[in-house]
Design a protein around this motif. Structure first.
Motif, PDB file in Angstrom:
ATOM      1  N   GLN A 185       0.848  -1.193   0.000  1.00  0.00           N
ATOM      2  CA  GLN A 185       0.000   0.000   0.000  1.00  0.00           C
ATOM      3  C   GLN A 185       0.881   1.240   0.000  1.00  0.00           C
ATOM      4  OE1 GLN A 185      -3.524   0.021   2.539  1.00  0.00           O
ATOM      5  NE2 GLN A 185      -2.959   2.054   3.291  1.00  0.00           N
ATOM      6  N   GLN A 186       0.512   2.237  -0.783  1.00  0.00           N
ATOM      7  CA  GLN A 186       1.302   3.461  -0.901  1.00  0.00           C
ATOM      8  C   GLN A 186       0.753   4.551   0.014  1.00  0.00           C
ATOM      9  OE1 GLN A 186       4.206   3.676  -3.220  1.00  0.00           O
ATOM     10  NE2 GLN A 186       3.755   1.529  -2.755  1.00  0.00           N
ATOM     11  N   TYR A 187       1.683   5.341   0.552  1.00  0.00           N
ATOM     12  CA  TYR A 187       1.283   6.476   1.374  1.00  0.00           C
ATOM     13  C   TYR A 187       2.258   7.618   1.118  1.00  0.00           C
ATOM     14  CZ  TYR A 187       0.263   9.564   5.219  1.00  0.00           C
ATOM     15  OH  TYR A 187      -0.059  10.684   5.937  1.00  0.00           O
ATOM     16  N   ASN A 188       1.755   8.730   0.614  1.00  0.00           N
ATOM     17  CA  ASN A 188       2.569   9.932   0.346  1.00  0.00           C
ATOM     18  C   ASN A 188       3.855   9.604  -0.399  1.00  0.00           C
ATOM     19  OD1 ASN A 188       0.640  11.480   1.573  1.00  0.00           O
ATOM     20  ND2 ASN A 188       1.988  12.356   3.132  1.00  0.00           N
ATOM     21  N   GLY A 189       3.747   8.779  -1.437  1.00  0.00           N
ATOM     22  CA  GLY A 189       4.898   8.455  -2.267  1.00  0.00           C
ATOM     23  C   GLY A 189       5.841   7.430  -1.659  1.00  0.00           C
ATOM     24  N   THR A 190       5.420   6.767  -0.587  1.00  0.00           N
ATOM     25  CA  THR A 190       6.245   5.738   0.037  1.00  0.00           C
ATOM     26  C   THR A 190       5.479   4.423   0.116  1.00  0.00           C
ATOM     27  OG1 THR A 190       5.534   6.164   2.318  1.00  0.00           O
ATOM     28  CG2 THR A 190       7.356   7.508   1.466  1.00  0.00           C
ATOM     29  N   THR A 191       6.227   3.344   0.314  1.00  0.00           N
ATOM     30  CA  THR A 191       5.648   2.007   0.389  1.00  0.00           C
ATOM     31  C   THR A 191       5.508   1.599   1.843  1.00  0.00           C
ATOM     32  OG1 THR A 191       6.771   1.447  -1.682  1.00  0.00           O
ATOM     33  CG2 THR A 191       5.907  -0.380  -0.365  1.00  0.00           C
ATOM     34  N   LEU A 192       4.270   1.336   2.269  1.00  0.00           N
ATOM     35  CA  LEU A 192       4.043   0.890   3.635  1.00  0.00           C
ATOM     36  C   LEU A 192       4.514  -0.553   3.793  1.00  0.00           C
ATOM     37  CD1 LEU A 192       0.461   2.327   4.299  1.00  0.00           C
ATOM     38  CD2 LEU A 192       2.647   3.247   5.112  1.00  0.00           C
ATOM     39  N   GLY A 193       5.125  -0.832   4.934  1.00  0.00           N
ATOM     40  CA  GLY A 193       5.636  -2.167   5.226  1.00  0.00           C
ATOM     41  C   GLY A 193       6.906  -2.062   6.037  1.00  0.00           C
ATOM     42  N   GLY A 194       7.493  -3.204   6.367  1.00  0.00           N
ATOM     43  CA  GLY A 194       8.725  -3.204   7.143  1.00  0.00           C
ATOM     44  C   GLY A 194       8.561  -2.616   8.534  1.00  0.00           C
ATOM     45  N   PHE A 195       7.396  -2.808   9.154  1.00  0.00           N
ATOM     46  CA  PHE A 195       7.101  -2.152  10.438  1.00  0.00           C
ATOM     47  C   PHE A 195       7.826  -2.894  11.570  1.00  0.00           C
ATOM     48  CE2 PHE A 195       2.804  -1.184   8.310  1.00  0.00           C
ATOM     49  CZ  PHE A 195       3.332  -0.058   7.684  1.00  0.00           C
ATOM     50  N   SER A 196       8.968  -2.368  11.967  1.00  0.00           N
ATOM     51  CA  SER A 196       9.845  -3.072  12.900  1.00  0.00           C
ATOM     52  C   SER A 196       9.789  -2.528  14.318  1.00  0.00           C
ATOM     53  CB  SER A 196      11.292  -3.003  12.397  1.00  0.00           C
ATOM     54  OG  SER A 196      11.716  -1.652  12.299  1.00  0.00           O
ATOM     55  N   GLY A 197       9.121  -1.403  14.550  1.00  0.00           N
ATOM     56  CA  GLY A 197       9.012  -0.834  15.887  1.00  0.00           C
ATOM     57  C   GLY A 197       7.795   0.063  15.974  1.00  0.00           C
ATOM     58  N   ILE A 198       7.250   0.198  17.189  1.00  0.00           N
ATOM     59  CA  ILE A 198       6.054   1.021  17.381  1.00  0.00           C
ATOM     60  C   ILE A 198       6.083   1.624  18.772  1.00  0.00           C
ATOM     61  CG2 ILE A 198       4.670  -0.955  18.167  1.00  0.00           C
ATOM     62  CD1 ILE A 198       2.246   0.351  16.730  1.00  0.00           C
ATOM     63  N   ASP A 199       5.599   2.869  18.901  1.00  0.00           N
ATOM     64  CA  ASP A 199       5.457   3.496  20.215  1.00  0.00           C
ATOM     65  C   ASP A 199       4.235   4.402  20.198  1.00  0.00           C
ATOM     66  OD1 ASP A 199       6.370   3.725  22.858  1.00  0.00           O
ATOM     67  OD2 ASP A 199       7.274   5.671  22.452  1.00  0.00           O
ATOM     68  N   TYR A 200       3.676   4.624  21.385  1.00  0.00           N
ATOM     69  CA  TYR A 200       2.442   5.397  21.526  1.00  0.00           C
ATOM     70  C   TYR A 200       2.728   6.724  22.201  1.00  0.00           C
ATOM     71  CZ  TYR A 200      -2.303   6.661  22.978  1.00  0.00           C
ATOM     72  OH  TYR A 200      -3.493   7.312  23.169  1.00  0.00           O
TER      73      TYR A 200
END
Length: 386
Positions: free
Chosen positions: A51-66
């Motif tokens: 999926q594309q977002y603002n000219g970038t490819t979503l994926g590779g989600f290796s970390g998350i913080d709230y």
């Protein structure tokens, strides 16, 4: 990390709706200790492949913080500038105590090198390679801290020897400062120090904001062998930092489980390591072990442990192989396979989210699809049972 390409067929990926924020948003509380007895599964959402977002490819989600003050999640992308420049995303997640209904991306930010330039693609400059992994938002400084595992490639001349780091940046992506990484974690051409792609995947701040923790994914060469199907107890190191000075103040050993399954064929790639930590106090953390074996069924196993550093030896000046010391204790909190989801994938990050309507905390996990259509960008939400 982008080295896992499982044989399983791709799952069908449906579009995720753009929905409102969580049922309740909580401001940071003043607890200096967080209790996690168990986790109750709430739901799963999958972001469509490529999926594309603002000219970038979503994926590779290796970390998350709230980030509690604006109900926003910071999500690290581990694309090493191969597709687009090194970056992180912000997103909203819509869930309550009984359902998880959507993931909405709101922004993308390019992370800069100390000189203000973009990190180059390894296709054009392999000697400035990077392996972005973990991310945390610091409410005190309003900056982020993020990690890179380091890269070691001795098959080329000269060898690629890129050290791991913990780096503080503004939320706009500009370099602020580096944490001091002890010399033993440096990448070397000899079999000493950090293994390639085996260093700092995760990090966390203590609830009181005084300390930063990070952990090596795999053992240092000096500390012993990597985890394997029949190798139990390989030791990795957890570093405790004074957050204000960014200086290390202690190191502790933690023993890994064996790899969960034998690879097929038996000489194929396999791994187990700590891919994320989440501080509960200045001595207790949640640690995520992620195991992988090529061709195995299942190919991934992800388990969350509560670990206790109280009583563990400070091993700062020790080599762990052939030495006597006391390791951190560990208690199993969750085997992700027990949730009943269709696929446990390459889960690499987790964070506490907002409190639910009943006052319990939420916990959010995220999976890195390695930009492969045989994997999934997966978000899982849990209720924390204190």
């Amino acid at each position: 990390m982008k080295r896992f390409f499982p044989l399983a067929a791709a799952l069908a990926l449906g579009a995720t709706p753009l929905l409102t924020a969580c049922e309740e948003v909580s401001l940071p509380d003043l607890d200096t200790s967080i209790k996690v007895k168990s986790l109750r599964f709430i739901g799963e959402k999958i972001v469509p492949f490529q999926q594309q977002y603002n000219g970038t490819t979503l994926g590779g989600f290796s970390g998350i913080d709230y980030r509690a003050d604006n109900d926003t999640y910071y999500i690290m992308c581990d694309d090493a500038s191969a597709l687009q420049p090194v970056r992180y995303y912000t997103a909203k997640l819509a869930f309550d105590k009984s359902s998880f209904t959507g993931v909405t991306f709101n922004s993308v930010t390019t992370l800069k090198r100390p000189d203000g330039t973009n990190y180059p693609s390894t296709a054009t400059d392999r000697y400035n390679s990077i392996d972005p992994e973990g991310i945390r938002y610091d409410a005190a400084s309003k900056h982020i801290v993020w990690t890179s595992e380091g890269v070691r490639n001795v098959t080329v001349t000269p060898p690629v020897l890129t050290n791991p780091f913990l780096r503080e940046s503004t939320t706009e992506g500009a370099f602020v400062a580096d944490y001091l990484v002890p010399p033993i974690f440096q990448i070397k051409a000899t079999e000493n120090g950090t293994r390639s792609n085996g260093s700092f995947e995760g990090l966390s701040f203590t609830p009181d904001g005084r300390y930063t923790f990070t952990a090596s994914e795999e053992p240092l060469y000096e500390d012993g062998p990597r985890a394997d199907f029949n190798v139990e107890g390989s030791p990795i190191r957890i570093i405790k930092y004074d957050k204000a000075t960014r200086q290390p103040i202690a190191q502790y050993a933690y023993r890994l489980n064996a790899v969960h399954k034998a690879p097929i064929p038996g000489d194929q790639f396999r791994l187990n390591g700590v891919v994320e930590v989440l501080a509960l106090s200045d001595t207790k953390l949640l640690a995520m072990e992620r195991s992988y074996a090529v061709g195995a069924t299942p190919d991934y196993s992800v388990k969350i442990y509560e670990i206790d550093l109280a009583g563990a030896t400070d091993v700062t000046n020790m080599t762990l192989q052939g030495t006597s010391y006391t390791t951190a204790s560990k208690r199993l909190v969750l085997d992700v396979a027990t949730t009943g989801i269709n696929r446990v994938d390459n889960i690499e990050g987790f964070t506490f989210g907002p409190k639910l309507a009943n006052g319990h905390r939420s916990l959010v996990l995220v999976a890195d699809d390695n930009f492969s259509n045989s994997q999934i960008s997966q978000f899982l939400v849990f209720e924390v049972m204190p």
